[in-house]
Design a protein around this motif. Sequence first.
Motif, PDB file in Angstrom:
ATOM      1  N   PRO A   4      -5.370 -11.840  18.056  1.00  0.00           N
ATOM      2  CA  PRO A   4      -4.316 -11.797  17.041  1.00  0.00           C
ATOM      3  C   PRO A   4      -4.282 -13.053  16.171  1.00  0.00           C
ATOM      4  N   ASN A   5      -4.644 -14.182  16.741  1.00  0.00           N
ATOM      5  CA  ASN A   5      -4.655 -15.427  15.968  1.00  0.00           C
ATOM      6  C   ASN A   5      -5.848 -15.481  15.018  1.00  0.00           C
ATOM      7  N   ARG A   6      -6.851 -14.664  15.279  1.00  0.00           N
ATOM      8  CA  ARG A   6      -8.069 -14.675  14.476  1.00  0.00           C
ATOM      9  C   ARG A   6      -8.019 -13.634  13.353  1.00  0.00           C
ATOM     10  N   GLY A   7      -7.118 -12.683  13.422  1.00  0.00           N
ATOM     11  CA  GLY A   7      -7.054 -11.595  12.444  1.00  0.00           C
ATOM     12  C   GLY A   7      -6.923 -12.057  11.018  1.00  0.00           C
ATOM     13  N   GLY A   8      -6.221 -13.144  10.798  1.00  0.00           N
ATOM     14  CA  GLY A   8      -6.038 -13.655   9.446  1.00  0.00           C
ATOM     15  C   GLY A   8      -7.109 -14.638   9.021  1.00  0.00           C
ATOM     16  N   MET A   9      -7.991 -14.975   9.942  1.00  0.00           N
ATOM     17  CA  MET A   9      -9.059 -15.930   9.625  1.00  0.00           C
ATOM     18  C   MET A   9     -10.078 -15.279   8.698  1.00  0.00           C
ATOM     19  N   ARG A  10     -10.564 -16.051   7.762  1.00  0.00           N
ATOM     20  CA  ARG A  10     -11.524 -15.524   6.790  1.00  0.00           C
ATOM     21  C   ARG A  10     -12.865 -15.249   7.456  1.00  0.00           C
ATOM     22  N   ALA A  11     -13.463 -14.130   7.087  1.00  0.00           N
ATOM     23  CA  ALA A  11     -14.759 -13.721   7.625  1.00  0.00           C
ATOM     24  C   ALA A  11     -15.881 -14.269   6.744  1.00  0.00           C
ATOM     25  N   SER A  12     -17.012 -14.543   7.379  1.00  0.00           N
ATOM     26  CA  SER A  12     -18.174 -15.053   6.639  1.00  0.00           C
ATOM     27  C   SER A  12     -19.095 -13.898   6.265  1.00  0.00           C
ATOM     28  N   ASP A  13     -20.098 -14.213   5.459  1.00  0.00           N
ATOM     29  CA  ASP A  13     -21.107 -13.209   5.123  1.00  0.00           C
ATOM     30  C   ASP A  13     -21.814 -12.726   6.385  1.00  0.00           C
ATOM     31  N   ALA A  14     -22.079 -13.641   7.323  1.00  0.00           N
ATOM     32  CA  ALA A  14     -22.742 -13.267   8.580  1.00  0.00           C
ATOM     33  C   ALA A  14     -21.870 -12.302   9.381  1.00  0.00           C
ATOM     34  N   ASP A  15     -20.561 -12.502   9.369  1.00  0.00           N
ATOM     35  CA  ASP A  15     -19.650 -11.594  10.082  1.00  0.00           C
ATOM     36  C   ASP A  15     -19.694 -10.199   9.459  1.00  0.00           C
ATOM     37  N   ARG A  16     -19.707 -10.145   8.119  1.00  0.00           N
ATOM     38  CA  ARG A  16     -19.788  -8.849   7.438  1.00  0.00           C
ATOM     39  C   ARG A  16     -21.129  -8.171   7.718  1.00  0.00           C
ATOM     40  N   GLU A  17     -22.212  -8.945   7.760  1.00  0.00           N
ATOM     41  CA  GLU A  17     -23.540  -8.390   8.065  1.00  0.00           C
ATOM     42  C   GLU A  17     -23.600  -7.851   9.491  1.00  0.00           C
ATOM     43  N   GLU A  18     -22.939  -8.528  10.418  1.00  0.00           N
ATOM     44  CA  GLU A  18     -22.907  -8.057  11.811  1.00  0.00           C
ATOM     45  C   GLU A  18     -22.212  -6.704  11.904  1.00  0.00           C
ATOM     46  N   VAL A  19     -21.105  -6.562  11.198  1.00  0.00           N
ATOM     47  CA  VAL A  19     -20.397  -5.277  11.179  1.00  0.00           C
ATOM     48  C   VAL A  19     -21.263  -4.214  10.512  1.00  0.00           C
ATOM     49  N   ALA A  20     -21.923  -4.567   9.428  1.00  0.00           N
ATOM     50  CA  ALA A  20     -22.791  -3.610   8.731  1.00  0.00           C
ATOM     51  C   ALA A  20     -23.924  -3.144   9.650  1.00  0.00           C
ATOM     52  N   GLU A  52      -9.503  -7.334   8.709  1.00  0.00           N
ATOM     53  CA  GLU A  52      -9.997  -6.204   7.911  1.00  0.00           C
ATOM     54  C   GLU A  52     -11.296  -5.638   8.480  1.00  0.00           C
ATOM     55  N   LEU A  53     -12.083  -6.476   9.151  1.00  0.00           N
ATOM     56  CA  LEU A  53     -13.356  -6.022   9.721  1.00  0.00           C
ATOM     57  C   LEU A  53     -13.177  -5.269  11.036  1.00  0.00           C
ATOM     58  N   GLU A  54     -12.260  -5.717  11.868  1.00  0.00           N
ATOM     59  CA  GLU A  54     -12.117  -5.177  13.226  1.00  0.00           C
ATOM     60  C   GLU A  54     -11.902  -3.673  13.269  1.00  0.00           C
ATOM     61  N   PRO A  55     -11.034  -3.095  12.443  1.00  0.00           N
ATOM     62  CA  PRO A  55     -10.817  -1.643  12.526  1.00  0.00           C
ATOM     63  C   PRO A  55     -12.050  -0.807  12.177  1.00  0.00           C
ATOM     64  N   LEU A  56     -13.003  -1.388  11.478  1.00  0.00           N
ATOM     65  CA  LEU A  56     -14.183  -0.638  11.048  1.00  0.00           C
ATOM     66  C   LEU A  56     -15.103  -0.269  12.205  1.00  0.00           C
ATOM     67  N   THR A  57     -15.032  -1.019  13.299  1.00  0.00           N
ATOM     68  CA  THR A  57     -15.893  -0.740  14.457  1.00  0.00           C
ATOM     69  C   THR A  57     -15.090  -0.501  15.728  1.00  0.00           C
ATOM     70  N   ARG A  58     -13.782  -0.445  15.618  1.00  0.00           N
ATOM     71  CA  ARG A  58     -12.917  -0.297  16.797  1.00  0.00           C
ATOM     72  C   ARG A  58     -13.250   0.951  17.613  1.00  0.00           C
ATOM     73  N   ASP A  59     -13.584   2.056  16.943  1.00  0.00           N
ATOM     74  CA  ASP A  59     -13.855   3.310  17.656  1.00  0.00           C
ATOM     75  C   ASP A  59     -15.331   3.487  18.024  1.00  0.00           C
ATOM     76  N   LEU A  60     -16.130   2.432  17.852  1.00  0.00           N
ATOM     77  CA  LEU A  60     -17.552   2.501  18.176  1.00  0.00           C
ATOM     78  C   LEU A  60     -17.830   1.714  19.463  1.00  0.00           C
ATOM     79  N   PRO A  61     -18.777   2.183  20.283  1.00  0.00           N
ATOM     80  CA  PRO A  61     -19.084   1.450  21.514  1.00  0.00           C
ATOM     81  C   PRO A  61     -19.740   0.103  21.196  1.00  0.00           C
TER      82      PRO A  61
END
Length: 135
Positions: A4-20, A52-61
């Motif tokens: 919960p403390n990390r939810g507002g933290m800004r994501a990096s390009d690497a974080d977005r690439e990991e989700v992608a 914003e990134l977390e919900p995109l993969t929440r339902d994936l293993p």
Amino acid sequence: MVDPNRGGMRASDADREEVAARLRTALDEGRLTITEYDERLQSAYGATTFGELEPLTRDLPVPEPSAEVVAREEHEEKVSKEWRDWAGGAVIMIAIWGVTSVASGDLKFFWPAIPLVIWAAIAVAMTIGGPGKRD
């Protein structure tokens, strides 16, 4: 789940690439339709925070590491242990040589070089050999 403390933290390009990458894997496995994948991918690249990134993969293993990654990590661990053992053996053998040289009053033949060079050659071969079935 995101901290919960990390939810507002800004994501990096690497974080977005990991989700992608996770989304691509899910598409390849048939877990997402092409439409879902496209929507989530656009959201991932448009995300600015972890929240914003977390919900995109929440339902994936959570993806398991590949056999290649596991084999490489095991190999690196074995190689690291081999070199630690070599260093420990070197300290012990050199200490024995040093004590016997001091006790006799003259410098003895440096016999630890023989087993240490052989052992190092084996360790180098193991290091260069890479991961493989050696068990």
